[in-house]
Structures are given as structure tokens and as C-alpha cells.
Design a protein around this motif. Sequence first.
Motif, PDB file in Angstrom:
ATOM      1  N   UNK A 167      14.563  -3.561  -2.748  1.00 16.11           N
ATOM      2  CA  UNK A 167      13.940  -2.894  -3.885  1.00 16.11           C
ATOM      3  C   UNK A 167      12.443  -2.680  -3.709  1.00 16.11           C
ATOM      4  N   UNK A 168      11.746  -3.637  -3.079  1.00 16.42           N
ATOM      5  CA  UNK A 168      10.307  -3.459  -2.889  1.00 16.42           C
ATOM      6  C   UNK A 168      10.024  -2.237  -2.013  1.00 16.42           C
ATOM      7  N   UNK A 169      10.799  -2.083  -0.929  1.00 14.04           N
ATOM      8  CA  UNK A 169      10.606  -0.926  -0.048  1.00 14.04           C
ATOM      9  C   UNK A 169      10.956   0.378  -0.758  1.00 14.04           C
ATOM     10  N   UNK A 170      11.984   0.341  -1.612  1.00 17.70           N
ATOM     11  CA  UNK A 170      12.371   1.548  -2.348  1.00 17.70           C
ATOM     12  C   UNK A 170      11.267   1.958  -3.322  1.00 17.70           C
ATOM     13  N   UNK A 171      10.703   0.976  -4.022  1.00 18.37           N
ATOM     14  CA  UNK A 171       9.594   1.269  -4.937  1.00 18.37           C
ATOM     15  C   UNK A 171       8.415   1.834  -4.155  1.00 18.37           C
ATOM     16  N   UNK A 172       8.147   1.261  -2.988  1.00 21.76           N
ATOM     17  CA  UNK A 172       7.051   1.762  -2.160  1.00 21.76           C
ATOM     18  C   UNK A 172       7.279   3.196  -1.718  1.00 21.76           C
ATOM     19  N   UNK A 173       8.517   3.518  -1.340  1.00 19.17           N
ATOM     20  CA  UNK A 173       8.843   4.886  -0.945  1.00 19.17           C
ATOM     21  C   UNK A 173       8.618   5.856  -2.102  1.00 19.17           C
ATOM     22  N   UNK A 174       9.035   5.444  -3.295  1.00 19.95           N
ATOM     23  CA  UNK A 174       8.837   6.292  -4.465  1.00 19.95           C
ATOM     24  C   UNK A 174       7.370   6.530  -4.743  1.00 19.95           C
ATOM     25  N   UNK A 203      -4.359  -1.564  -1.059  1.00 22.91           N
ATOM     26  CA  UNK A 203      -3.343  -2.454  -1.629  1.00 22.91           C
ATOM     27  C   UNK A 203      -3.244  -2.204  -3.132  1.00 22.91           C
ATOM     28  N   UNK A 204      -2.038  -1.913  -3.593  1.00 19.85           N
ATOM     29  CA  UNK A 204      -1.794  -1.670  -5.008  1.00 19.85           C
ATOM     30  C   UNK A 204      -0.707  -2.636  -5.464  1.00 19.85           C
ATOM     31  N   UNK A 218      -8.676   7.383   7.672  1.00 20.77           N
ATOM     32  CA  UNK A 218      -7.227   7.338   7.490  1.00 20.77           C
ATOM     33  C   UNK A 218      -6.893   6.247   6.485  1.00 20.77           C
ATOM     34  N   UNK A 219      -6.099   6.606   5.462  1.00 19.41           N
ATOM     35  CA  UNK A 219      -5.724   5.673   4.407  1.00 19.41           C
ATOM     36  C   UNK A 219      -4.243   5.346   4.498  1.00 19.41           C
ATOM     37  N   UNK A 220      -3.938   4.075   4.300  1.00 10.44           N
ATOM     38  CA  UNK A 220      -2.550   3.612   4.317  1.00 10.44           C
ATOM     39  C   UNK A 220      -2.276   2.900   2.997  1.00 10.44           C
ATOM     40  N   UNK A 221      -1.223   3.340   2.274  1.00 12.93           N
ATOM     41  CA  UNK A 221      -0.872   2.732   0.993  1.00 12.93           C
ATOM     42  C   UNK A 221       0.037   1.525   1.215  1.00 12.93           C
TER      43      UNK A 221
END
Length: 278
Positions: free
Chosen positions: A78-85, A186-187, A138-141
Motif C-alpha cells: 500500500x505504501x508503494x501504491x500511495x507513492x505511485x498515485x 520527503x513528504x 534534479x528532484x526525487x519525491x
Amino acid sequence: MSSILPFQPDHDMIATGSYDYSHRLAERIGQFIIDADTNSPRSQQRAIGPSEVGEPCERQLSYKILDWPETNTNRDPIAAIIGTGFHLWIGEKFEERNTALGGTRYKIEDRVTVRDSPIETARLSGSADLFDRLLAANLDWKLVGQSSLDKYRRQGPGEKYRIQAHLYGLGQENAGESVTRVVIVFIARYHELRVHVWSEPYDRTIALDALARLDRIRQQVLDLDPESHPERWHQIPTPEKPTCRFCPWLKPGSTDLSAGCPGAQNTNAGASLEALIA
């Protein structure tokens, strides 16, 4: 995932059949989420990507290099899915910003080549979250839990994320961009907006050193040939303080490294479907 007590239905729910209906529906929805994530392109990626190069565990990287069958298949997605969204949402917003500016200040989810090579296994590419041409950065979320955000605020991003940031910097440089900084945003996955930004000047040597380490590990795998000599898995080192919880090859209690790695003691494996729907 932390331990979660099983759902305890009350007597009225059992008597009316509401529990049985709801529980079965929860099972099906949970399984649908797991199956959909398992079949997503992100989950099916076989080649090592920039996010994995800095992994401190050489054994985990070795399993990945050999495309070894995974053992820790019940990981909570679920954490990865939320991140993808979130990546999709914020990408759309920066596209809208580009349109409003009438230009292409932002490169969004752009595929970059970190290293090209005639040897397929030596190639490295990935999708960079955002490149700001005005800032030359370059930014990484990274969507993380609240406690993780506090940890990164206090201790920095760790070498794995730091290496990933510079690898994407190298990818942008290879694409012809002028890169001066790498940034990790980082969010927190929390009901209040909490953002922490880590940044440092782009350093090509950090990326090149990480690639050289990966090549050394790949050669070590070829030399040891653990496929033919499974007892040699023990010769592939693990870090002093491994982070095993989400490792795809974690198998607590394993004494046969060809069947999975026992990891550090007291490591919780991924959550089962029963836990996910509790």
C-alpha cells in the motif's frame, strides 16, 4: 508492518451475516490490490534500477543480479501504491505549470540513461521524477511515514537515497542537461502536510563510484557462481546493520541461503493478507 490484532466482530454482525459478507468482500478487495500491484510494471521490473544501486546489502543485490526467486512475497504494497498515485498527481500539476509558463522548465518523469553499455546487464536507466531547468536541479519525491520523515530530517537521507539522487543527476547530465544540485523531497503520509528537503551539489564521482561497486558485486557473483555452488552464498557479505524487513529474499529462520536469507534477528516479514484486511 506492525502487528495488528484480528478484527473482532460483534454478535449482531455474526447473527445478521453482515460480518461474513463484509469479510469476504474485504478479502477480495485486498487480494485485488495485491494482484494488481504484483502485475504492475514497477513490480515486474527485473533489471536493477537507480533506486537499488546504493543498497548496502551485497547479498540482496546478488539475488537481484541473478533474478533469484523471491521468498518474501507477502510484503504490504500500500505504501508503494500511495507513492505511485502521488507521483502521477504531482506530475500532472507540474505539466500544468509548464503550460502556464509557456515553456518546458520542468522535465517530468523523463526516462534517462545513467549508463549505456553493449553489455545488457551493465546498462542502467530510470525515470527521473522532476528536473527543474531553472534551478539546474534534479528532484526525487519520497512519500514516507511520519517517523521516517523525522529520521531523515535528523540523520539525512542515507547512502542508498543519496546515491540514487546522484545517479539521476548523472542521467540528466547524459541527457545534455546542466546539473548543479540533487534534491530529495520527503513528504510524510500524514493528515497534515509535512515536507522536508535534503539537497547537496551534484557530484558525478558519487554516481561513478556506486556503479563501480555494482560492477564489483556483479563480478563477485560470476566468480562465486552460487547457482552451481549454493554453499558460497555465505561468502557474499551483508552489512553490519541490515534493513531486512522489505527485502524480497527475506526468509526468517532459513539455513539454506539458496532458499532465502534469514536476515537480521527479530526482523518482521511482510504482512499477510489476513493482516491487510484486519
